[in-house]
Design a protein around this motif. Structure first.
Motif, PDB file in Angstrom:
ATOM      1  N   LEU A 197      -1.047 -13.394  19.781  1.00 21.98           N
ATOM      2  CA  LEU A 197      -1.561 -14.606  19.429  1.00 21.98           C
ATOM      3  C   LEU A 197      -2.884 -14.370  18.710  1.00 21.98           C
ATOM      4  O   LEU A 197      -3.145 -14.855  17.516  1.00 21.98           O
ATOM      5  CB  LEU A 197      -1.537 -15.689  20.038  1.00 21.98           C
ATOM      6  CG  LEU A 197       0.257 -16.153  20.339  1.00 21.98           C
ATOM      7  CD1 LEU A 197       0.382 -17.136  21.512  1.00 21.98           C
ATOM      8  CD2 LEU A 197       0.636 -16.840  18.974  1.00 21.98           C
ATOM      9  N   LEU A 198      -3.996 -13.941  19.470  1.00 20.70           N
ATOM     10  CA  LEU A 198      -5.362 -13.692  19.275  1.00 20.70           C
ATOM     11  C   LEU A 198      -5.481 -12.816  18.043  1.00 20.70           C
ATOM     12  O   LEU A 198      -6.075 -12.938  16.921  1.00 20.70           O
ATOM     13  CB  LEU A 198      -6.085 -13.080  20.220  1.00 20.70           C
ATOM     14  CG  LEU A 198      -5.996 -14.371  21.531  1.00 20.70           C
ATOM     15  CD1 LEU A 198      -6.987 -13.870  22.715  1.00 20.70           C
ATOM     16  CD2 LEU A 198      -6.436 -15.698  21.084  1.00 20.70           C
ATOM     17  N   TYR A 199      -4.687 -11.564  18.106  1.00 23.21           N
ATOM     18  CA  TYR A 199      -5.002 -10.854  17.122  1.00 23.21           C
ATOM     19  C   TYR A 199      -3.982 -10.990  15.847  1.00 23.21           C
ATOM     20  O   TYR A 199      -4.589 -10.802  14.657  1.00 23.21           O
ATOM     21  CB  TYR A 199      -4.248  -9.257  17.467  1.00 23.21           C
ATOM     22  CG  TYR A 199      -5.036  -8.471  18.379  1.00 23.21           C
ATOM     23  CD1 TYR A 199      -6.308  -7.965  17.522  1.00 23.21           C
ATOM     24  CD2 TYR A 199      -5.023  -8.055  19.609  1.00 23.21           C
ATOM     25  CE1 TYR A 199      -7.308  -7.170  18.223  1.00 23.21           C
ATOM     26  CE2 TYR A 199      -5.744  -7.425  20.162  1.00 23.21           C
ATOM     27  CZ  TYR A 199      -6.928  -6.913  19.590  1.00 23.21           C
ATOM     28  OH  TYR A 199      -8.010  -6.090  20.110  1.00 23.21           O
ATOM     29  N   LEU A 200      -2.892 -11.663  15.868  1.00 24.59           N
ATOM     30  CA  LEU A 200      -2.345 -12.324  14.589  1.00 24.59           C
ATOM     31  C   LEU A 200      -3.212 -13.221  14.068  1.00 24.59           C
ATOM     32  O   LEU A 200      -3.408 -13.203  12.633  1.00 24.59           O
ATOM     33  CB  LEU A 200      -1.416 -12.903  14.895  1.00 24.59           C
ATOM     34  CG  LEU A 200       0.097 -12.102  15.443  1.00 24.59           C
ATOM     35  CD1 LEU A 200       1.499 -12.693  15.449  1.00 24.59           C
ATOM     36  CD2 LEU A 200       0.224 -10.827  14.381  1.00 24.59           C
ATOM     37  N   ALA A 201      -4.163 -14.274  14.671  1.00 22.25           N
ATOM     38  CA  ALA A 201      -4.800 -14.979  14.217  1.00 22.25           C
ATOM     39  C   ALA A 201      -5.966 -14.413  13.564  1.00 22.25           C
ATOM     40  O   ALA A 201      -6.367 -14.871  12.288  1.00 22.25           O
ATOM     41  CB  ALA A 201      -5.120 -16.167  14.991  1.00 22.25           C
ATOM     42  N   SER A 202      -6.717 -13.546  14.164  1.00 25.52           N
ATOM     43  CA  SER A 202      -7.966 -12.688  13.708  1.00 25.52           C
ATOM     44  C   SER A 202      -7.549 -11.946  12.579  1.00 25.52           C
ATOM     45  O   SER A 202      -8.602 -11.962  11.605  1.00 25.52           O
ATOM     46  CB  SER A 202      -8.577 -12.034  14.989  1.00 25.52           C
ATOM     47  OG  SER A 202      -7.484 -10.953  15.154  1.00 25.52           O
ATOM     48  N   GLN A 222      -3.650 -13.557  31.214  1.00 27.02           N
ATOM     49  CA  GLN A 222      -3.232 -14.285  30.149  1.00 27.02           C
ATOM     50  C   GLN A 222      -4.558 -14.795  29.507  1.00 27.02           C
ATOM     51  O   GLN A 222      -4.958 -15.840  29.388  1.00 27.02           O
ATOM     52  CB  GLN A 222      -2.341 -15.432  30.365  1.00 27.02           C
ATOM     53  CG  GLN A 222      -0.882 -14.702  31.115  1.00 27.02           C
ATOM     54  CD  GLN A 222      -0.101 -15.960  31.415  1.00 27.02           C
ATOM     55  OE1 GLN A 222      -0.044 -17.147  30.857  1.00 27.02           O
ATOM     56  NE2 GLN A 222       0.940 -15.498  32.281  1.00 27.02           N
ATOM     57  N   ILE A 223      -5.189 -13.855  28.467  1.00 25.71           N
ATOM     58  CA  ILE A 223      -6.283 -13.995  28.082  1.00 25.71           C
ATOM     59  C   ILE A 223      -6.543 -15.111  26.891  1.00 25.71           C
ATOM     60  O   ILE A 223      -7.704 -15.588  26.571  1.00 25.71           O
ATOM     61  CB  ILE A 223      -7.072 -12.726  27.628  1.00 25.71           C
ATOM     62  CG1 ILE A 223      -6.092 -12.279  26.370  1.00 25.71           C
ATOM     63  CG2 ILE A 223      -7.074 -11.819  28.496  1.00 25.71           C
ATOM     64  CD1 ILE A 223      -6.479 -11.168  25.678  1.00 25.71           C
ATOM     65  N   ALA A 224      -5.700 -15.832  26.479  1.00 29.59           N
ATOM     66  CA  ALA A 224      -5.615 -16.912  25.663  1.00 29.59           C
ATOM     67  C   ALA A 224      -6.189 -18.067  26.298  1.00 29.59           C
ATOM     68  O   ALA A 224      -6.374 -19.178  25.665  1.00 29.59           O
ATOM     69  CB  ALA A 224      -4.461 -16.958  25.003  1.00 29.59           C
TER      70      ALA A 224
END
Length: 266
Positions: free
Chosen positions: A44-49, A71-73
């Motif tokens: 999720l973090l990479y798709l958003a970035s 779970q780093i999010a």
């Protein structure tokens, strides 16, 4: 793209394999992510970035203290909050332009039928075989590419199951396998979970980051996907093994000759 977007995504635009056209495809794309835990967090973090325009995340669970090891999010302040909403907050902090829909629910067959139909790519970051098989069936039925990852203990694996065949990517064999070709739903499977078996924290980051990379490549129309290939990682020695995958005759999901298959009548 406006001037701010050109600057934000300039490192993608500089890549000959992506460029402005590839980035514009990402901005117009819709990714469906099942699970906002260990694998879902880096996904999720990479798709958003990366600027994927719309992201739907589905997860019924809440953040627990034991999740924070990997779970780093999520963070300590969000313990007790739904994971889907917690991840959405982290994504918004990175890239507020991305439209995020957080669904706090279990991804059952009915929900998946509607959600998968509206997505351009699906990423399975779940932790159980029932959900994985339900996601796969919906992807086959709607001809959507599926990026599947798994991690337990020190062992990780990743592949792409692309039922679009030549319609989606000329490099994908017309008889590319689905997830059920590799793991038949009718075969008994041991339920292995991080809560009982443990998981090496960076392993989910490695596999999740690769899932995001495969999804971005699919959406941007760049490179060669892992369709027809399964990569497995032994985290103890950091050794990768790759095996080729083929469609399994008689697969109950993707073989149209089998009654009740997801592709029946197509």
């Amino acid at each position: 793209m406006n001037d701010e977007q050109l600057l934000r995504y300039s490192r993608h635009i500089l890549l000959e394999e992506l460029g402005i056209e590839g980035q514009e495809r990402l901005l117009a794309a819709h990714a469906l992510v099942i699970g906002a835990g260990g694998l879902g967090s880096p996904v999720l973090l990479y798709l958003a970035s990366a600027g994927v325009g719309r992201i739907t995340v589905v997860d019924p669970d809440v953040v627990d203290l034991t999740n924070l090891q990997r779970q780093i999010a999520h963070d300590l302040a969000r313990v007790g909050q739904p994971k889907a909403r917690s991840a959405a907050q982290s994504m918004a902090a990175i890239n507020p332009e991305v439209q995020v829909e957080a669904r706090v629910e279990r991804a059952g067959p009915e929900q998946l039928d509607a959600l998968v139909a509206g997505a351009d790519v699906v990423l399975d970051c779940s932790d159980n075989f029932d959900t994985r098989h339900a996601v796969n069936r919906a992807c086959v039925a709607h001809r959507k590419p599926l990026v599947s990852g798994a991690a337990i203990r020190f062992d990780g694996q990743i592949s792409v199951f692309d039922s679009r065949g030549h319609d989606g990517d000329p490099a994908v064999p017309a008889d590319a396998p689905c997830y059920a070709c590799l793991f038949p739903p009718e075969a008994p499977a041991d339920a292995v979970r991080c809560a009982t078996m443990g998981v090496f924290a960076p392993l989910v980051g490695i596999v999740g980051a690769m899932q995001a990379a495969e999804a971005i490549k699919l959406l941007a129309g760049s490179g060669r996907s892992l369709a027809g290939r399964l990569q497995m990682l032994d985290g103890r020695s950091m050794e990768w093994t790759e095996i080729g995958l083929k469609r399994r005759p008689g697969c109950s999901v993707c073989d149209p000759a089998v009654p009740g298959a997801a592709v029946a009548g197509r």
